[in-house]
Design a protein around this motif. Structure first.
Motif, PDB file in Angstrom:
ATOM      1  N   GLY A 122       1.425   9.560  -7.239  1.00  0.00           N
ATOM      2  CA  GLY A 122       0.636   9.444  -8.460  1.00  0.00           C
ATOM      3  C   GLY A 122      -0.116   8.147  -8.619  1.00  0.00           C
ATOM      4  N   ILE A 123      -0.069   7.270  -7.629  1.00  0.00           N
ATOM      5  CA  ILE A 123      -0.750   5.975  -7.687  1.00  0.00           C
ATOM      6  C   ILE A 123      -1.874   5.976  -6.658  1.00  0.00           C
ATOM      7  CG2 ILE A 123      -0.488   3.476  -7.468  1.00  0.00           C
ATOM      8  CD1 ILE A 123       2.479   3.849  -8.037  1.00  0.00           C
ATOM      9  N   GLU A 124      -3.042   5.485  -7.057  1.00  0.00           N
ATOM     10  CA  GLU A 124      -4.141   5.380  -6.113  1.00  0.00           C
ATOM     11  C   GLU A 124      -3.745   4.483  -4.947  1.00  0.00           C
ATOM     12  OE1 GLU A 124      -7.718   4.108  -7.911  1.00  0.00           O
ATOM     13  OE2 GLU A 124      -7.850   5.796  -9.300  1.00  0.00           O
ATOM     14  N   PHE A 125      -4.140   4.895  -3.756  1.00  0.00           N
ATOM     15  CA  PHE A 125      -3.731   4.148  -2.571  1.00  0.00           C
ATOM     16  C   PHE A 125      -4.210   2.699  -2.632  1.00  0.00           C
ATOM     17  CE2 PHE A 125      -4.430   2.881   1.921  1.00  0.00           C
ATOM     18  CZ  PHE A 125      -3.109   2.880   2.318  1.00  0.00           C
ATOM     19  N   GLY A 126      -5.422   2.478  -3.086  1.00  0.00           N
ATOM     20  CA  GLY A 126      -5.933   1.115  -3.196  1.00  0.00           C
ATOM     21  C   GLY A 126      -5.149   0.282  -4.187  1.00  0.00           C
ATOM     22  N   GLY A 127      -4.573   0.926  -5.199  1.00  0.00           N
ATOM     23  CA  GLY A 127      -3.806   0.205  -6.200  1.00  0.00           C
ATOM     24  C   GLY A 127      -2.490  -0.329  -5.685  1.00  0.00           C
ATOM     25  N   LEU A 128      -2.034   0.179  -4.533  1.00  0.00           N
ATOM     26  CA  LEU A 128      -0.773  -0.295  -3.967  1.00  0.00           C
ATOM     27  C   LEU A 128      -0.861  -1.745  -3.499  1.00  0.00           C
ATOM     28  CD1 LEU A 128       0.294   2.827  -1.873  1.00  0.00           C
ATOM     29  CD2 LEU A 128       1.096   2.161  -4.137  1.00  0.00           C
ATOM     30  N   LEU A 129      -2.075  -2.258  -3.375  1.00  0.00           N
ATOM     31  CA  LEU A 129      -2.256  -3.658  -2.998  1.00  0.00           C
ATOM     32  C   LEU A 129      -1.853  -4.603  -4.130  1.00  0.00           C
ATOM     33  CD1 LEU A 129      -5.715  -3.410  -1.203  1.00  0.00           C
ATOM     34  CD2 LEU A 129      -3.561  -4.078  -0.120  1.00  0.00           C
TER      35      LEU A 129
END
Length: 297
Positions: A122-129
């Motif tokens: 449920g989290i955008e992949f780019g937001g994992l940074l």
């Protein structure tokens, strides 16, 4: 904090073998870095989703621990230490070969690539940074892993491992086959390290041969020793201290000097690590409190 949680998982894997079997490993980078590379390869070369790549990395690294463990788990002491180091360095060497460049990126590493709408739980992949976004995931993974290892230590299997650690020859004379429990313990520790590697790849979105290097193995082992190999939470304490050192003591190139001095102090004055020191102090206070209550009664 995210880096400390990820390093904690690697250190926990090393501490698990040391605590239950008395074995010191310098080769768990094979599972830590191997899982990270599997995530990167699955996403970048095969176009997998972040979640699918994460599961793939965890499964492959855990399964790989079985044949690797079968090769080395009949050894112990310095032989075991050097064999694990050799296996980890073998993977490191493979990853930097020119023939591996198209797959691993060789010395340049591998940048994870995903579709613009890629999601992970449920989290955008780019937001994992972002540390504030990724920290809850890393924290949940760490807490769940610690809880499962705690349950394992209290189980019959945990008692069996302690018996093998204390006197393996006597366990064999009692009719217990010690190889398979040792192999299972090695596989479990490999899976713990793999969880850390998967989280590293998702958070950094870049993997490099350094994840398979001797320096990475040394970071995990030093963290576990400083925190205490004989205490479940010891490697976590050591990992947070080590990460704190990287953040606040890394000036003038003196980080290794400070951490080396701390390691010497711990080994000389607190052989059980800082976690062992805390546990002994807590036990001493409980004992004194109980004695005081009995005297007053």
């Amino acid at each position: 904090m995210v880096g400390a949680a990820i390093l904690s998982l690697h250190a926990l894997a090393v501490g698990f073998l040391a605590r239950h079997l008395g074995l010191i490993s310098l080769g768990h980078t094979a599972f830590f870095g191997g899982a990270a590379y599997c995530v990167g390869i699955a996403m970048t070369h095969w176009g997998w989703s972040p979640l699918g790549a994460a599961v793939f990395g965890l499964v492959v690294a855990t399964v790989a621990a079985i044949p690797m463990g079968a090769l080395i788990m009949r050894s112990s002491g310095m032989v075991f230490l050097m064999l694990t180091l050799a296996l980890g360095q073998a993977l490191y060497t493979i990853s930097i070969q020119p023939v591996s460049r198209d797959i691993t990126g060789a010395h340049d590493g591998l940048q994870l690539q995903a579709a613009q709408d890629a999601m992970f739980l449920g989290i955008e992949f780019g937001g994992l940074l972002r540390p504030d976004v990724f920290w809850p995931l890393a924290w949940v993974a760490l807490v769940v892993t610690v809880y499962l290892l705690w349950l394992l230590a209290r189980s019959r299997f945990g008692v069996l491992l302690e018996g093998i650690r204390e006197n393996e020859e006597r366990m064999r004379f009692s009719g217990i086959q010690t190889f398979w429990p040792r192999l299972l313990a090695f596989t479990i520790s490999g899976a713990v390290a793999a969880v850390g590697g998967v989280l590293f790849a998702l958070n950094g979105q870049y993997v490099s041969p350094e994840l398979l290097s001797f320096l990475e193995a040394g970071d995990a082992l030093v963290s576990a020793i400083i925190g205490g190999l004989g205490v479940l939470l010891g490697p976590i304490l050591g990992a947070f201290i080590y990460t704190f050192g990287h953040s606040f003591l890394n000036f003038g190139g003196n980080l290794q000097l400070f951490m080396g001095a701390l390691l010497v102090i711990v080994l000389v004055f607190f052989p059980g690590g800082l976690g062992g020191l805390i546990r002994s102090q807590v036990a001493k206070r409980r004992k004194n409190k109980k004695s005081s209550q009995e005297d007053s009664a």
